[in-house]
Design an enzyme around this catalytic site. Structure first.
Site, mmCIF file in Angstrom:
data_model
loop_
_atom_site.group_PDB
_atom_site.id
_atom_site.type_symbol
_atom_site.label_atom_id
_atom_site.label_comp_id
_atom_site.label_asym_id
_atom_site.label_seq_id
_atom_site.Cartn_x
_atom_site.Cartn_y
_atom_site.Cartn_z
ATOM 1 N N HIS A 117 0.868 -1.181 0.000
ATOM 2 C CA HIS A 117 0.000 0.000 0.000
ATOM 3 C C HIS A 117 0.907 1.234 0.000
ATOM 4 O O HIS A 117 2.017 1.182 0.533
ATOM 5 C CB HIS A 117 -0.847 -0.055 1.281
ATOM 6 N N ASP A 194 3.047 -4.845 8.051
ATOM 7 C CA ASP A 194 1.832 -4.056 7.894
ATOM 8 C C ASP A 194 0.657 -5.030 8.020
ATOM 9 O O ASP A 194 0.363 -5.803 7.103
ATOM 10 C CB ASP A 194 1.851 -3.369 6.523
ATOM 11 N N GLN A 197 -4.443 -5.461 6.804
ATOM 12 C CA GLN A 197 -5.410 -6.398 6.212
ATOM 13 C C GLN A 197 -5.308 -7.798 6.808
ATOM 14 O O GLN A 197 -5.996 -8.712 6.346
ATOM 15 C CB GLN A 197 -5.196 -6.486 4.686
ATOM 16 N N LYS A 220 -10.484 -0.834 10.481
ATOM 17 C CA LYS A 220 -10.607 -2.002 9.617
ATOM 18 C C LYS A 220 -10.947 -3.260 10.422
ATOM 19 O O LYS A 220 -11.072 -4.344 9.875
ATOM 20 C CB LYS A 220 -9.306 -2.216 8.827
ATOM 21 N N CYS A 358 -4.647 2.473 -3.761
ATOM 22 C CA CYS A 358 -3.437 2.994 -3.106
ATOM 23 C C CYS A 358 -2.270 2.027 -3.266
ATOM 24 O O CYS A 358 -1.500 1.792 -2.324
ATOM 25 C CB CYS A 358 -3.679 3.280 -1.621
HETATM 26 N N1 PLP Z 1 -1.716 -0.847 4.555
HETATM 27 C C1 PLP Z 1 -2.625 -1.622 3.958
HETATM 28 C C2 PLP Z 1 -2.241 -3.004 3.513
HETATM 29 C C3 PLP Z 1 -3.920 -1.142 3.766
HETATM 30 O O1 PLP Z 1 -4.825 -1.910 3.156
HETATM 31 C C4 PLP Z 1 -4.241 0.167 4.196
HETATM 32 C C5 PLP Z 1 -5.588 0.734 3.970
HETATM 33 O O2 PLP Z 1 -6.316 0.316 3.099
HETATM 34 C C6 PLP Z 1 -3.258 0.920 4.839
HETATM 35 C C7 PLP Z 1 -2.002 0.390 4.990
HETATM 36 C C8 PLP Z 1 -3.541 2.301 5.345
HETATM 37 O O3 PLP Z 1 -4.433 2.249 6.408
HETATM 38 P P1 PLP Z 1 -4.990 3.602 7.070
HETATM 39 O O4 PLP Z 1 -5.545 4.414 5.942
HETATM 40 O O5 PLP Z 1 -6.039 3.120 8.025
HETATM 41 O O6 PLP Z 1 -3.860 4.267 7.747
#
Ligand code: PLP
Length: 400
Positions: A117, A194, A197, A220, A358
């Site tokens: 992401h 990270d 997900q 999430k 993203c």
């Molecule tokens: N990392 C991953 C794999 C994600 O799917 C997302 C959000 O979709 C993020 C980071 C960013 O999360 P946040 O916008 O809640 O900070």
């Protein structure tokens, strides 16, 4: 299952029963979480830490209890290793800023993957430009799994950190992070996972994984927006300088200098989102009341069913065919722009996400500009998958 706990699922959108399949972006909230937020404002609202009055101590206890709740949920060794942030993005930025100040010098290397992401890509790219570090990128195989040979070939004596998503928000691939962590550790390289997900969808135990950092977002995992987690091993957090400065993160301030607070407060400048932390703890209670393994099994069966149904749609291609996937399906249908598909599905009450999710570097790697993405949560049903598939059929015949 448990749909009755989520009032918003009763909504009618454009004259149709809502089919909410955008859970990778954010999940809906159970009534218990919504009520906890209002209960906090009604009965427990006062600023936390150092207040001598009843309400402040009450709020502080709830807030610190939430920290211990998160600690238990991911099995961290100590609640001092749980830092509250605004979300995954802020957690990664905190590490990028603070870890780099302590440990990274020009020419040092950070490894990410091409499926990250933007939140786990851009902070490192900025560091590359500001500090002269090198960003190395692990490639993927055609099925959307990580290319482990590529990973091994990138390890060098200059590698200082590996930052990897546990589960891809586009491909659904669940990366074998345990193996990667073990391999990185054999070269004394720390690993940031990270978990945006993964934590909501499968059991994540930071001590079993032995990751050095784990980040995820409350919104999430059925919790509120604006609250997130950075887990970090004490040995790293202790050596890292503060990220932001202000109240809470200090021990003592004189005109000449500041002594910083102990962990985790050193990283929590300013009034924390103490209502958000308590509501997040409520969300984790909710998840545990069902059982994360039960949720994982339910979502897996939805994924299997949806995959077989979608593959039967003429001209539909699924991006991400790993054997170990989470409940995320990205697809394109011949002759249909994903944006048009998303708009027309919305006319049928079906909420999916469209675009690059993203993850532009991944889109470039796949040679596409975007996909349609359906992603599941504990409350989704097979009937909703059927509605999606029928909707796609209908929209595809209109668009062609
Ligand atoms: N990392 C991953 C794999 C994600 O799917 C997302 C959000 O979709 C993020 C980071 C960013 O999360 P946040 O916008 O809640 O900070």
């Amino acid at each position: 299952m448990h749909r009755e706990d989520f009032p918003i699922l009763e909504s009618r959108i454009n004259g149709h029963q809502l089919v909410y399949l955008d859970n990778a972006a954010t999940t809906q909230k159970p009534l218990s979480v919504i009520q906890k937020i209002s209960d906090c404002y009604l009965h427990h609202n006062a600023n936390v830490h150092r207040g001598v009055h009843f309400l402040s101590q009450d709020a502080t206890e709830l807030h610190e209890g939430a920290r211990r709740r998160v600690q238990r949920f991911i099995n961290a060794g100590s609640s001092d290793e749980i830092v509250f942030t605004r979300g995954t993005t802020e957690s990664i930025n905190l590490v990028a800023s603070s870890f780099s100040e302590a440990f990274l010098h020009a020419g040092d290397e950070v490894i990410v993957s091409v499926m990250e992401h933007h939140s786990n890509f851009v902070p490192w790219q900025l560091l590359r430009d500001r500090k002269g570090i090198r960003l190395r990128v692990i490639d993927i195989h055609e099925d959307g799994t990580l290319n482990l040979d590529s990973f091994r070939s990138l390890l060098s004596s200059r590698t200082r950190l590996v930052c990897l998503s546990h589960t891809s928000n586009v491909l659904g691939t669940v990366n074998s992070v345990g193996d990667i962590i073990a391999e990185a550790h054999s070269h004394d390289i720390p690993v940031l996972i990270d978990g945006a997900q993964s934590v909501p969808h499968l059991r994540v135990d930071v001590q079993a994984l032995d990751c050095d950092f784990l980040v995820f977002s409350g919104h999430k995992i059925y919790g509120p927006t604006g609250i997130g987690i950075l887990y970090g091993k004490r040995r790293w957090l202790e050596q890292m300088p503060p990220y932001q400065a202000g109240g809470e993160m200090i021990e003592k301030v004189t005109l000449e200098k500041t002594d910083f607070n102990v962990l985790p407060y050193k990283f929590e400048a300013g009034t924390p989102d103490f209502i958000g932390t308590v509501a997040l703890a409520e969300a984790l209670d909710y998840v545990d009341s069902i059982g994360i393994d039960t949720i994982a099994a339910h979502e897996q069966s939805l994924l299997d069913y949806a995959t077989s149904q979608l593959l039967a749609v003429p001209g539909l291609k699924i991006y991400g065919q790993a054997a170990h996937k989470a409940g995320v399906i990205s697809f394109l249908v011949d002759g249909c722009h994903p944006y048009d598909m998303g708009l027309l599905l919305d006319q049928l009450g079906i909420a999916v996400r469209t675009g690059h999710h993203c993850a532009d570097p991944l889109m470039q790697r796949l040679g596409i500009t975007g996909t349609v993405r359906a992603s599941f949560a504990l409350y989704n049903t097979r009937e909703e998958v059927d509605t999606l598939v029928k909707g796609i059929d209908r929209v595809a015949s209109m668009l062609r």
